[in-house]
Each structure stands twice: as structure tokens, then as C-alpha cells.
Design an enzyme around this catalytic site. Structure first.
Site, PDB file in Angstrom:
ATOM      1  N   CYS A 117       0.812  -1.233   0.000  1.00 52.20           N
ATOM      2  CA  CYS A 117       0.000   0.000   0.000  1.00 52.20           C
ATOM      3  C   CYS A 117       0.839   1.275   0.000  1.00 52.20           C
ATOM      4  O   CYS A 117       0.359   2.346  -0.360  1.00 52.20           O
ATOM      5  CB  CYS A 117      -0.947  -0.003   1.188  1.00 52.20           C
ATOM      6  SG  CYS A 117      -1.971  -1.469   1.229  1.00 52.20           S
ATOM      7  N   HIS A 258      -3.708   6.984   2.958  1.00 50.65           N
ATOM      8  CA  HIS A 258      -4.069   5.676   2.398  1.00 50.65           C
ATOM      9  C   HIS A 258      -5.486   5.339   2.853  1.00 50.65           C
ATOM     10  O   HIS A 258      -5.851   5.588   4.004  1.00 50.65           O
ATOM     11  CB  HIS A 258      -3.066   4.635   2.909  1.00 50.65           C
ATOM     12  CG  HIS A 258      -3.409   3.237   2.526  1.00 50.65           C
ATOM     13  ND1 HIS A 258      -3.777   2.887   1.251  1.00 50.65           N
ATOM     14  CD2 HIS A 258      -3.458   2.088   3.258  1.00 50.65           C
ATOM     15  CE1 HIS A 258      -4.021   1.591   1.209  1.00 50.65           C
ATOM     16  NE2 HIS A 258      -3.841   1.082   2.417  1.00 50.65           N
ATOM     17  N   ASN A 288     -10.163  -0.516  -0.109  1.00 52.13           N
ATOM     18  CA  ASN A 288      -8.704  -0.415  -0.099  1.00 52.13           C
ATOM     19  C   ASN A 288      -8.140  -0.945  -1.429  1.00 52.13           C
ATOM     20  O   ASN A 288      -8.201  -2.137  -1.686  1.00 52.13           O
ATOM     21  CB  ASN A 288      -8.171  -1.219   1.099  1.00 52.13           C
ATOM     22  CG  ASN A 288      -6.654  -1.153   1.232  1.00 52.13           C
ATOM     23  OD1 ASN A 288      -5.956  -0.687   0.338  1.00 52.13           O
ATOM     24  ND2 ASN A 288      -6.147  -1.637   2.356  1.00 52.13           N
TER      25      ASN A 288
HETATM   26  N1  COA Z   1     -18.733  -9.484   8.353  1.00 48.93           N
HETATM   27  C1  COA Z   1     -19.260  -9.832   9.559  1.00 48.93           C
HETATM   28  N2  COA Z   1     -18.520 -10.219  10.596  1.00 48.93           N
HETATM   29  C2  COA Z   1     -17.179 -10.235  10.436  1.00 48.93           C
HETATM   30  C3  COA Z   1     -16.564  -9.875   9.229  1.00 48.93           C
HETATM   31  C4  COA Z   1     -17.402  -9.493   8.158  1.00 48.93           C
HETATM   32  N3  COA Z   1     -16.916  -9.122   6.961  1.00 48.93           N
HETATM   33  N4  COA Z   1     -15.235  -9.976   9.361  1.00 48.93           N
HETATM   34  C5  COA Z   1     -15.007 -10.395  10.631  1.00 48.93           C
HETATM   35  N5  COA Z   1     -16.193 -10.551  11.261  1.00 48.93           N
HETATM   36  C6  COA Z   1     -16.412 -10.988  12.649  1.00 48.93           C
HETATM   37  C7  COA Z   1     -15.269 -11.819  13.175  1.00 48.93           C
HETATM   38  O1  COA Z   1     -15.399 -13.156  12.766  1.00 48.93           O
HETATM   39  C8  COA Z   1     -15.433 -11.629  14.665  1.00 48.93           C
HETATM   40  O2  COA Z   1     -16.449 -12.492  15.108  1.00 48.93           O
HETATM   41  P1  COA Z   1     -16.321 -13.241  16.521  1.00 48.93           P
HETATM   42  O3  COA Z   1     -16.262 -12.151  17.554  1.00 48.93           O
HETATM   43  O4  COA Z   1     -17.557 -14.058  16.571  1.00 48.93           O
HETATM   44  O5  COA Z   1     -15.069 -14.040  16.441  1.00 48.93           O
HETATM   45  C9  COA Z   1     -15.943 -10.192  14.792  1.00 48.93           C
HETATM   46  O6  COA Z   1     -16.454  -9.854  13.494  1.00 48.93           O
HETATM   47  C10 COA Z   1     -14.882  -9.213  15.190  1.00 48.93           C
HETATM   48  O7  COA Z   1     -13.739  -9.451  14.394  1.00 48.93           O
HETATM   49  P2  COA Z   1     -12.430  -8.612  14.564  1.00 48.93           P
HETATM   50  O8  COA Z   1     -11.421  -9.090  13.552  1.00 48.93           O
HETATM   51  O9  COA Z   1     -12.023  -8.585  15.996  1.00 48.93           O
HETATM   52  O10 COA Z   1     -12.984  -7.169  14.148  1.00 48.93           O
HETATM   53  P3  COA Z   1     -12.267  -5.792  14.184  1.00 48.93           P
HETATM   54  O11 COA Z   1     -13.056  -4.819  14.957  1.00 48.93           O
HETATM   55  O12 COA Z   1     -10.802  -5.904  14.467  1.00 48.93           O
HETATM   56  O13 COA Z   1     -12.400  -5.334  12.645  1.00 48.93           O
HETATM   57  C11 COA Z   1     -11.135  -5.202  10.639  1.00 48.93           C
HETATM   58  C12 COA Z   1     -11.815  -6.120  11.641  1.00 48.93           C
HETATM   59  C13 COA Z   1     -10.472  -6.077   9.558  1.00 48.93           C
HETATM   60  C14 COA Z   1     -12.160  -4.299  10.002  1.00 48.93           C
HETATM   61  C15 COA Z   1     -10.061  -4.350  11.362  1.00 48.93           C
HETATM   62  O14 COA Z   1      -9.252  -5.160  12.178  1.00 48.93           O
HETATM   63  C16 COA Z   1      -9.207  -3.582  10.415  1.00 48.93           C
HETATM   64  O15 COA Z   1      -9.657  -2.708   9.719  1.00 48.93           O
HETATM   65  N6  COA Z   1      -7.888  -3.896  10.383  1.00 48.93           N
HETATM   66  C17 COA Z   1      -6.986  -3.264   9.457  1.00 48.93           C
HETATM   67  C18 COA Z   1      -7.116  -3.931   8.118  1.00 48.93           C
HETATM   68  C19 COA Z   1      -6.464  -3.172   7.021  1.00 48.93           C
HETATM   69  O16 COA Z   1      -6.729  -2.021   6.862  1.00 48.93           O
HETATM   70  N7  COA Z   1      -5.624  -3.840   6.249  1.00 48.93           N
HETATM   71  C20 COA Z   1      -4.954  -3.283   5.150  1.00 48.93           C
HETATM   72  C21 COA Z   1      -3.833  -2.434   5.628  1.00 48.93           C
HETATM   73  S1  COA Z   1      -3.060  -1.687   4.295  1.00 48.93           S
END
Ligand code: COA
Length: 331
Positions: A117, A258, A288
């Protein structure tokens, strides 16, 4: 502190987004997710998905043609093509060479940069160095990503986050008016590679039936860890780039971050002391697009009159590697 004198300036920008819009509701029809979950956790409402036959070279070439036309640059005048992509069309040759052929830039040298990215910023910085060395005057810096091709469409934790697109910039020597790249800070940390990566399909674990069956060639991510590292690294990079430019947050007309997640963007802006009305956001429309997010956002900001002549821009990115960086630019 003495204000830096720019070496290279952004003469023009361009972008290309595929027509196909995929909404959160569309995704909810094929996997266990919802518009509400995606919107509240990420800010994303929809993304663009390229057709099967369109790869990174084509996505980037279309953006590059717009930028070249705006800068009145003919294909034969381009000295250097740097393409940032995490989704090369094929393993050999570089996507930059394929793009060069599409654009007819027969006098250029062309190569890819792989910094996920943060790639567009790495590309701009390398092009700036090339111009500084006097080896060439017209650099085409392109970011092109077909993220849809490397996603595991069975994995709701990653599939909902990404989209496809291309962005481009023409870089030329600064003309002494004070416009151009003022400072940059780029960094990486390979120790954290496995937070966001594609484990298989490369030379160590070549493509095989087992790689395909287990999806080891597809993107894997530890979302929470990435989130924490992104906020910390982008905040630090902004501080350093601002300081090198002799700016404070008050000097920034627009932050172009970003576009991975609205919560990461808000946290970065808050840390940098920049109010959200001075932050460019389009993650809601495109998701993204890895390194293509920054040049596409900059191009839209220019079109909307938010990054016009003499605007002070702070741009910042973070991605797999890990890689991160920030840059200050006077437009
Ligand atoms: N739809 C519904 N539920 C989802 C899901 C989706 N698309 N993706 C994950 N979940 C669920 C998980 O399974 C989890 O369920 P559980 O509690 O029963 O286990 C719950 O939602 C919470 O998951 P978690 O991963 O803890 O959520 P979070 O608040 O950390 O959000 C992201 C997840 C990916 C949105 C967040 O971590 C994020 O944005 N990270 C950075 C990612 C990024 O930007 N990457 C590129 C960098 S360049």
C-alpha cells in the site's frame, strides 16, 4: 530550520476505476456479512471490481494516459516508468514493462516496485531521486492494483475490504516556484511480514495443487495487529515528514491518507492534529486499492479543487512488508 527546496514536482495526475460497482449488500449475498458490519467497522460502502481480462497493466495504463495527456507528455518523452503493484499481471516480466508496451513509451526504462500500500510513495521518492541525479526529466509513477484477483472470496475478514483501480502521476523537475515534493519519510519492517502476506505460490512454495487447495496463494491478514501498527506507524511518519518540511499541522491544507479503513484515517488525522474537514476520504466508494488509493485520492482531490496550485498536501500510507511512509508536497 531551513525550508527544503523541491527537486521534483507533480506535473499531473490521472486515475482509472473499473465500471463494475460491488456493494456491501452484493457481498452479503455471497458470504456471511452485512452492510452494517462493513460500514461501521471500515467505512466502506462499495468497491470497484475489474473484469477478468483487465489486469494491473491495463488499469495503470488507463490512469497513465490521463496523466500524460494533462501534462502534454508524448509517449516518447517518458524517461522512466515506475509501477507499484502487489498484483502483477504475471511473474515475469514486470508489470511496468507490460504497461510500457501498452503506452508506447519506447524510450523509457521501466520496473516494478513492491511495497504494497505504500508503493506509490516509494515510487515517487525513487523517481524524485532519478530526476535529482539528472539521468532523466519525465517520470511516470503509476500504482495499479487488481486486489480482487488475490482475495480469498470465502474469507469475509479480508474479502470485504479491498477493490481494484489505477492511479498515476507525471513527475518533472521542479521549476523553482517552490512547488514539488518537500519531504518524505519511508520505512519498513520485514519482521512483521506475516501480519499481511500471501504465504505460497512464490519460489519457496511454488504453485502446486496443494497451494491452490489450501489457498496459500491468497491474501492472509491479522486485521487487529495491522490496525494497531497502521495507526502508530502513520502517526510517526506524519510527524517526521512534517518536521523535515518545516511545517506544522497548521500548514497542511489537505491530508491525503491511504484509504484502508475510516477508523484508521480518523485516528491518524487526530494524532497529526488535522481536522477531518481537511482530510480526503473516498474509502466509502472504493475500499482499499492498496498502493492505488493515494494517487486516486490525490487525483480526485485535485479535480474537486481541494488540492489546487500551491496547496500544501500531506500524504501518508501503510501496508504489507510492513511498509509505511509520509510525504509533504506543495502542489
Ligand atoms: N462481516 C461480519 N462479521 C465479520 C466480518 C465481516 N466481513 N469480518 C469479521 N467478522 C467478525 C469476526 O469473525 C469476529 O467475530 P467473533 O467475535 O464471533 O469471532 C468479529 O467480526 C470481530 O472481528 P475482529 O477481527 O475482531 O474485528 P475488528 O473490529 O478488528 O475489525 C477489521 C476487523 C479487519 C475491520 C479491522 O481489524 C481492520 O480494519 N484492520 C486493518 C485492516 C487493514 O486495513 N488492512 C490493510 C492495511 S493496508
Amino acid at each position: 530550520m531551513k525550508k527544503p527546496k523541491p527537486i521534483a514536482e507533480i506535473a499531473s495526475t490521472g486515475r482509472f476505476l473499473p465500471d463494475n460497482v460491488v456493494t456491501n449488500d452484493d457481498l452479503a449475498e455471497r458470504m456471511d456479512t452485512s452492510d452494517e458490519w462493513i460500514r461501521t467497522r471500515t467505512g466502506i460502502r462499495e468497491r470497484r471490481i475489474a473484469p477478468p481480462e483487465m489486469g494491473a497493466a491495463e488499469l495503470g495504463a488507463r490512469a497513465a494516459r490521463v496523466a500524460m495527456e494533462r501534462a502534454a507528455v508524448e509517449p516518447g518523452e517518458v524517461d522512466l516508468i515506475i509501477v507499484s503493484t502487489a498484483t502483477p499481471d504475471r511473474w515475469l516480466p514486470s508489470t511496468a514493462c507490460d504497461m510500457q508496451a501498452l503506452l508506447g513509451c519506447s524510450n523509457a526504462l521501466a520496473f516494478d516496485v513492491m511495497a504494497a500500500c505504500t508503493g506509490h510513495m516509494y515510487g515517487l521518492s525513487m523517481a524524485e531521486g532519478y530526476i535529482a541525479s539528472g539521468r532523466g526529466e519525465v517520470a511516470l509513477v503509476v500504482a495499479a492494483e487488481k486486489m480482487s484477483a488475490i482475495l480469498d472470496w470465502e474469507d469475509r475478514t479480508t474479502a470485504v475490504l479491498f477493490g481494484d483501480g489505477g492511479g498515476a502521476a507525471v513527475l518533472k523537475p521542479a521549476n523553482g516556484s517552490g512547488r514539488g515534493i518537500l519531504s518524505s519519510h519511508l520505512q519498513s519492517d520485514g519482521n512483521l511480514a506475516e501480519l499481511l502476506y500471501r504465504p505460497g505460490g512464490g519460489a519457496v512454495d511454488p504453485l502446486s495443487q496443494s497451494v491452490l487447495d489450501e489457498g496459500r496463494h491468497l491474501l492472509k491478514m491479522q486485521g487487529r495487529e495491522i490496525f494497531k501498527n497502521a495507526v502508530r506507524s502513520m502517526a510517526e511518519a506524519c510527524d517526521i515528514a512534517l518536521k523535515k518540511a518545516g511545517w506544522t499541522a497548521l500548514d497542511v491544507d489537505l491530508l491525503v491518507p491511504h484509504q484502508a479503513n475510516i477508523r484508521i484515517i480518523e485516528a491518524t488525522a487526530k494524532y497529526a492534529g488535522i481536522p477531518m474537514d481537511k482530510v480526503f476520504v473516498n474509502v466509502d466508494r472504493y475500499g482499499n486499492m492498496s498502493s492505488a488509493t493515494v494517487p486516486i485520492a490525490l487525483d480526485e482531490a485535485i479535480e474537486e479543487g481541494r488540492a489546487g496550485p500551491d496547496a500544501n498536501i500531506l500524504t501518508v500510507a501503510f501496508g504489507a512488508g510492513l511498509t509505511w511512509g509520509a510525504m509533504t508536497i506543495r502542489m
